[in-house]
Design an enzyme around this catalytic site. Structure first.
Site, PDB file in Angstrom:
ATOM      1  CD  GLN A  94      -2.825  -1.103   2.402  1.00 60.39           C
ATOM      2  OE1 GLN A  94      -3.457  -0.074   2.618  1.00 60.39           O
ATOM      3  NE2 GLN A  94      -2.933  -2.181   3.151  1.00 60.39           N
ATOM      4  CE  LYS A 213      -0.264 -10.123 -10.390  1.00 55.05           C
ATOM      5  NZ  LYS A 213       0.313 -10.479  -9.078  1.00 55.05           N
TER       6      LYS A 213
HETATM    7  C1  R5P Z   1       2.552  -8.589  -6.574  1.00 58.19           C
HETATM    8  O1  R5P Z   1       2.828  -7.693  -7.320  1.00 58.19           O
HETATM    9  C2  R5P Z   1       3.578  -9.357  -5.780  1.00 58.19           C
HETATM   10  O2  R5P Z   1       4.848  -9.311  -6.367  1.00 58.19           O
HETATM   11  C3  R5P Z   1       3.129 -10.794  -5.651  1.00 58.19           C
HETATM   12  O3  R5P Z   1       3.123 -11.395  -6.935  1.00 58.19           O
HETATM   13  C4  R5P Z   1       1.749 -10.869  -5.080  1.00 58.19           C
HETATM   14  O4  R5P Z   1       1.648 -10.082  -3.939  1.00 58.19           O
HETATM   15  C5  R5P Z   1       1.374 -12.290  -4.762  1.00 58.19           C
HETATM   16  O5  R5P Z   1       0.060 -12.311  -4.300  1.00 58.19           O
HETATM   17  P1  R5P Z   1      -0.832 -13.597  -4.395  1.00 58.19           P
HETATM   18  O6  R5P Z   1      -0.038 -14.757  -3.870  1.00 58.19           O
HETATM   19  O7  R5P Z   1      -2.027 -13.276  -3.529  1.00 58.19           O
HETATM   20  O8  R5P Z   1      -1.252 -13.790  -5.807  1.00 58.19           O
END
Ligand code: R5P
Length: 324
Positions: A94, A213
């Site tokens: 954040q 993504k």
């Molecule tokens: C996002 O930009 C971070 O680098 C991680 O890829 C992300 O926080 C992973 O979150 P989750 O395991 O909930 O998909």
């Protein structure tokens, strides 16, 4: 040097203290019936260098309050110098306003950390390279990437037959050996491209690509259906996904699916911070990766562990930087 640990990751704090040839110093954390905490350090710290180890997951709010009180207690008790080791800095995602009306929570956390009177902060693999610039106190931003590079060199994914122990020692930082071309490093989102480039260099310019993504900010749903334009070369059979953290596991799972759809047969995952929220254990155990490596920046409860998981320690990396 006196080392104190909050309650969030005593095993890591204990390892760091052991490497420093000392023991964790005693303290009391008393929890009142209403949930408030009272922190008392129970060792003399006048004119001492004090290290306080406290990670901030799970339960970021309680962990931060303990950290604030620990630093305050050490300061009031006459510590000469206070280093806070916060292996995982909670609220780091954040770091700006995503949608109108939001607070910038990380800024509030940083202001509060600085107001406690700590002299410097050591942390690992922050989500964004810009976060250290938000601090007014010195911050040492370490990384688990050298630990991952070492593991990759010795893993079954193409390295074991190319190295000797002597080479291993000679090539601690940048690997000048023949680059690996039958494996690829993958960032599961475009935000991780800098991280993947650093790891590629550590591994003698190993090929890399990033997944494009999209995440729905309200539902958390993820769509990962293509690679960036530098791209992924068809025919590659082995891939290593590298990320800063795993929370729900959805990012990793989606990247694995995309790799398998594109012909990859073996996948290793490397992520620094095992935040492991919600159903992460099942998502990760059932995803298409063969193995998932994380570090001990966050303590993983026994009930959240699974057979594909291996934990690598960052204690040595932190210790080397505390000695300086
Ligand atoms: C996002 O930009 C971070 O680098 C991680 O890829 C992300 O926080 C992973 O979150 P989750 O395991 O909930 O998909």
């Amino acid at each position: 040097m006196k080392v104190f640990s909050g309650s969030s990751n005593k095993p890591l704090a204990g390892k760091i203290a052991h490497l420093l040839n000392t023991k964790l110093s005693p303290l009391e954390i008393f929890i009142f019936p209403d949930g408030e905490r009272r922190i008392t350090i129970e060792e003399r710290v006048v004119d001492e260098d004090v290290v306080i180890v406290q990670t901030t997951s799970p339960d970021p709010d309680t962990s931060y309050m303990e950290l604030f009180f620990l630093v305050d207690a050490a300061k009031r008790s006459g510590a000469k110098n206070i280093t806070a080791v916060v292996p995982y800095l909670g609220y780091q995602r954040q770091d700006h306003v995503f949608r109108d009306g939001e607070a910038v929570s990380l800024e509030v956390i940083i202001k509060t950390l600085e107001s406690t009177g700590m002299d410097r902060l050591i942390t690992l693999d922050l989500h964004s390279i810009k976060i250290p610039e938000l601090f007014k106190i010195p911050i040492l931003h370490l990384s688990a990437l050298p630990i991952f590079a070492k593991k990759i060199r010795s893993s079954a994914l193409g390295w074991s037959d190319r190295k000797t122990d002597q080479q291993e020692n000679r090539n601690q930082k940048t690997d000048n050996r023949e680059p690996i071309t039958d494996c690829i490093l993958i960032s599961p989102d475009m935000g991780g491209i800098r991280r993947i480039k650093i790891l590629s260099e550590l591994l003698g310019n190993m090929p890399f690509a990033a997944v494009v993504k999209d995440r729905d900010l309200s539902s958390g749903d993820i769509v990962s259906n293509k690679f960036d334009e530098n791209g992924f070369r068809k025919g590659i059979k082995k891939a290593m996904i590298v990320d800063d953290m795993i929370s729900t596991g959805k990012t990793i799972s989606a990247a694995c699916d995309l790799l398998i759809e594109n012909g990859v047969e073996e996948i290793l995952v490397f992520a620094t911070h095992p935040v492991f929220s919600n159903d992460a254990k099942n998502i990760l155990q059932n995803c298409r990766a063969n193995k998932i490596y994380v570090t001990d920046t966050i303590k993983i409860p026994e009930k959240s562990k699974f057979s594909k998981l291996e934990v690598l320690s960052v204690a040595e990396e932190i210790y080397k930087n505390l000695k300086i």
